[in-house]
Design a protein around this motif. Structure first.
Motif, PDB file in Angstrom:
ATOM      1  N   ASP A  48      77.309  56.279  23.916  1.00 14.47           N
ATOM      2  CA  ASP A  48      77.380  57.622  23.332  1.00 14.47           C
ATOM      3  C   ASP A  48      77.236  58.686  24.412  1.00 14.47           C
ATOM      4  OD1 ASP A  48      77.625  56.533  20.801  1.00 14.47           O
ATOM      5  OD2 ASP A  48      75.498  56.746  20.322  1.00 14.47           O
ATOM      6  N   VAL A  49      78.060  59.733  24.333  1.00 11.27           N
ATOM      7  CA  VAL A  49      78.003  60.845  25.278  1.00 11.27           C
ATOM      8  C   VAL A  49      78.165  62.154  24.516  1.00 11.27           C
ATOM      9  CG1 VAL A  49      78.874  59.583  27.287  1.00 11.27           C
ATOM     10  CG2 VAL A  49      80.485  60.717  25.764  1.00 11.27           C
ATOM     11  N   SER A  50      77.801  63.235  25.171  1.00 12.63           N
ATOM     12  CA  SER A  50      78.047  64.579  24.663  1.00 12.63           C
ATOM     13  C   SER A  50      79.078  65.222  25.570  1.00 12.63           C
ATOM     14  CB  SER A  50      76.757  65.415  24.675  1.00 12.63           C
ATOM     15  OG  SER A  50      75.820  64.862  23.786  1.00 12.63           O
ATOM     16  N   VAL A  51      80.140  65.743  24.975  1.00  7.85           N
ATOM     17  CA  VAL A  51      81.187  66.413  25.730  1.00  7.85           C
ATOM     18  C   VAL A  51      81.489  67.739  25.048  1.00  7.85           C
ATOM     19  CG1 VAL A  51      82.213  64.268  26.589  1.00  7.85           C
ATOM     20  CG2 VAL A  51      83.041  65.249  24.460  1.00  7.85           C
ATOM     21  N   VAL A  52      82.162  68.627  25.767  1.00 10.98           N
ATOM     22  CA  VAL A  52      82.541  69.909  25.164  1.00 10.98           C
ATOM     23  C   VAL A  52      83.529  69.638  24.039  1.00 10.98           C
ATOM     24  CG1 VAL A  52      82.106  71.230  27.266  1.00 10.98           C
ATOM     25  CG2 VAL A  52      84.370  70.279  26.856  1.00 10.98           C
ATOM     26  N   GLY A  57      88.350  64.829  21.326  1.00 16.36           N
ATOM     27  CA  GLY A  57      89.443  63.964  20.891  1.00 16.36           C
ATOM     28  C   GLY A  57      89.653  62.793  21.826  1.00 16.36           C
ATOM     29  N   ARG A  58      89.578  63.025  23.129  1.00 14.40           N
ATOM     30  CA  ARG A  58      89.762  61.958  24.116  1.00 14.40           C
ATOM     31  C   ARG A  58      88.601  60.970  24.120  1.00 14.40           C
ATOM     32  NH1 ARG A  58      90.055  65.791  28.505  1.00 14.40           N
ATOM     33  NH2 ARG A  58      88.811  64.259  29.599  1.00 14.40           N
ATOM     34  N   TYR A  59      87.428  61.440  23.765  1.00 11.59           N
ATOM     35  CA  TYR A  59      86.241  60.592  23.811  1.00 11.59           C
ATOM     36  C   TYR A  59      85.900  59.963  22.457  1.00 11.59           C
ATOM     37  CZ  TYR A  59      85.340  61.980  28.572  1.00 11.59           C
ATOM     38  OH  TYR A  59      85.446  62.163  29.939  1.00 11.59           O
ATOM     39  N   ARG A  60      86.688  60.248  21.432  1.00  8.25           N
ATOM     40  CA  ARG A  60      86.429  59.680  20.099  1.00  8.25           C
ATOM     41  C   ARG A  60      87.003  58.264  20.051  1.00  8.25           C
ATOM     42  NH1 ARG A  60      84.711  62.468  16.115  1.00  8.25           N
ATOM     43  NH2 ARG A  60      85.564  64.423  16.941  1.00  8.25           N
ATOM     44  N   ASN A  61      86.147  57.298  19.784  1.00  7.23           N
ATOM     45  CA  ASN A  61      86.603  55.904  19.750  1.00  7.23           C
ATOM     46  C   ASN A  61      87.130  55.542  18.357  1.00  7.23           C
ATOM     47  OD1 ASN A  61      84.382  55.257  18.118  1.00  7.23           O
ATOM     48  ND2 ASN A  61      83.192  54.400  19.802  1.00  7.23           N
ATOM     49  N   GLN A  64      85.195  56.491  15.426  1.00  9.34           N
ATOM     50  CA  GLN A  64      85.029  57.941  15.300  1.00  9.34           C
ATOM     51  C   GLN A  64      83.777  58.478  15.990  1.00  9.34           C
ATOM     52  OE1 GLN A  64      87.679  59.669  14.150  1.00  9.34           O
ATOM     53  NE2 GLN A  64      88.520  57.611  14.056  1.00  9.34           N
ATOM     54  N   ASP A  65      83.138  57.671  16.830  1.00 11.17           N
ATOM     55  CA  ASP A  65      81.991  58.122  17.618  1.00 11.17           C
ATOM     56  C   ASP A  65      82.500  58.721  18.929  1.00 11.17           C
ATOM     57  OD1 ASP A  65      80.131  57.096  15.742  1.00 11.17           O
ATOM     58  OD2 ASP A  65      80.256  55.114  16.659  1.00 11.17           O
ATOM     59  N   ILE A  66      81.715  59.633  19.508  1.00  7.11           N
ATOM     60  CA  ILE A  66      82.050  60.224  20.810  1.00  7.11           C
ATOM     61  C   ILE A  66      81.362  59.375  21.874  1.00  7.11           C
ATOM     62  CG2 ILE A  66      81.995  62.308  22.232  1.00  7.11           C
ATOM     63  CD1 ILE A  66      83.630  62.554  19.618  1.00  7.11           C
ATOM     64  N   THR A  67      82.182  58.630  22.652  1.00  4.56           N
ATOM     65  CA  THR A  67      81.630  57.668  23.609  1.00  4.56           C
ATOM     66  C   THR A  67      82.422  57.670  24.904  1.00  4.56           C
ATOM     67  OG1 THR A  67      83.035  55.854  22.823  1.00  4.56           O
ATOM     68  CG2 THR A  67      80.877  56.105  21.756  1.00  4.56           C
ATOM     69  N   THR A  68      81.854  57.022  25.894  1.00  4.12           N
ATOM     70  CA  THR A  68      82.578  56.664  27.104  1.00  4.12           C
ATOM     71  C   THR A  68      82.666  55.137  27.122  1.00  4.12           C
ATOM     72  OG1 THR A  68      82.676  56.899  29.514  1.00  4.12           O
ATOM     73  CG2 THR A  68      80.509  56.656  28.566  1.00  4.12           C
ATOM     74  N   ASN A  69      83.773  54.612  27.590  1.00  8.07           N
ATOM     75  CA  ASN A  69      83.981  53.170  27.620  1.00  8.07           C
ATOM     76  C   ASN A  69      83.722  52.673  29.038  1.00  8.07           C
ATOM     77  OD1 ASN A  69      84.702  50.563  27.063  1.00  8.07           O
ATOM     78  ND2 ASN A  69      86.785  51.018  26.411  1.00  8.07           N
ATOM     79  N   GLU A  88      87.326  57.416  28.847  1.00  7.95           N
ATOM     80  CA  GLU A  88      87.151  58.071  27.550  1.00  7.95           C
ATOM     81  C   GLU A  88      86.996  57.005  26.467  1.00  7.95           C
ATOM     82  OE1 GLU A  88      89.814  58.635  29.491  1.00  7.95           O
ATOM     83  OE2 GLU A  88      89.903  60.774  29.941  1.00  7.95           O
ATOM     84  N   GLY A  89      86.265  57.318  25.422  1.00  8.52           N
ATOM     85  CA  GLY A  89      86.050  56.366  24.334  1.00  8.52           C
ATOM     86  C   GLY A  89      87.328  55.928  23.661  1.00  8.52           C
ATOM     87  N   SER A  90      88.376  56.736  23.736  1.00  8.38           N
ATOM     88  CA  SER A  90      89.649  56.360  23.114  1.00  8.38           C
ATOM     89  C   SER A  90      90.408  55.320  23.935  1.00  8.38           C
ATOM     90  CB  SER A  90      90.524  57.604  22.923  1.00  8.38           C
ATOM     91  OG  SER A  90      90.827  58.196  24.175  1.00  8.38           O
ATOM     92  N   ALA A  91      89.998  55.075  25.168  1.00  6.44           N
ATOM     93  CA  ALA A  91      90.683  54.095  26.019  1.00  6.44           C
ATOM     94  C   ALA A  91      90.294  52.678  25.603  1.00  6.44           C
ATOM     95  CB  ALA A  91      90.324  54.321  27.481  1.00  6.44           C
ATOM     96  N   SER A  92      91.273  51.795  25.575  1.00  5.69           N
ATOM     97  CA  SER A  92      90.998  50.404  25.202  1.00  5.69           C
ATOM     98  C   SER A  92      90.310  49.674  26.354  1.00  5.69           C
ATOM     99  CB  SER A  92      92.304  49.688  24.845  1.00  5.69           C
ATOM    100  OG  SER A  92      93.108  49.552  25.999  1.00  5.69           O
ATOM    101  N   ASP A  93      89.626  48.584  26.003  1.00  3.69           N
ATOM    102  CA  ASP A  93      88.985  47.751  27.023  1.00  3.69           C
ATOM    103  C   ASP A  93      90.017  47.217  28.015  1.00  3.69           C
ATOM    104  OD1 ASP A  93      86.610  48.143  25.677  1.00  3.69           O
ATOM    105  OD2 ASP A  93      86.527  46.122  24.826  1.00  3.69           O
TER     106      ASP A  93
END
Length: 138
Positions: A48-52, A57-61, A64-69, A88-93
């Protein structure tokens, strides 16, 4: 800011973390007897991260959580061998793994020929990776 600090710290990993010597045999443990050429395991981890608001949108996995992968690779004893944070959380493993293995990276993740890492079903089977078959109960 946090990711910049973490990246700076991890840039020292070459000084402190060494990939396993592929000639070393796995531990004499029943869990590993079927995986003679395995060096360990790898997977992505969402933190979990906090972003502006503009970057959410880029960090939403997919949950639907705001994360970094973050990609993590461990040896047989679950000691970290390689870490690639900051995606970004939206990036796949698998996207993070492909980036880690790019030849143009100074700290590229390299798998010795004939060796492999265990991965989950989110990755594909191929040279260097052994994933379970989907929809198969083990």
């Amino acid at each position: 800011h946090f990711l910049n600090v973490l990246t700076a710290i991890l840039s020292l990993t070459g000084e402190f973390i060494k990939l396993p010597d592929p000639s070393i045999e796995p531990p004499d443990d029943y869990k590993w007897k079927w995986f003679g050429n395995a060096l360990g395991a790898l997977d992505g981890c969402h933190v979990d991260v906090s972003v502006v608001a503009a970057d959410e949108g880029r960090y939403r996995n997919r949950k639907q959580d705001i994360t970094t992968n973050m990609l993590g690779v461990v040896d047989w004893n679950m000691k970290f061998l390689y870490v690639l944070p900051g995606w970004e959380g939206s990036a796949s493993d698998s996207k993070a793994l492909r980036y880690a293995m790019r030849n143009d990276r100074q700290d590229a993740f390299v798998i010795p020929h004939g060796k492999y890492y265990l991965v989950d079903a989110g990755y594909t089977n191929g040279p260097g990776f052994l994933a379970p078959f989907r929809s198969t109960r083990y």
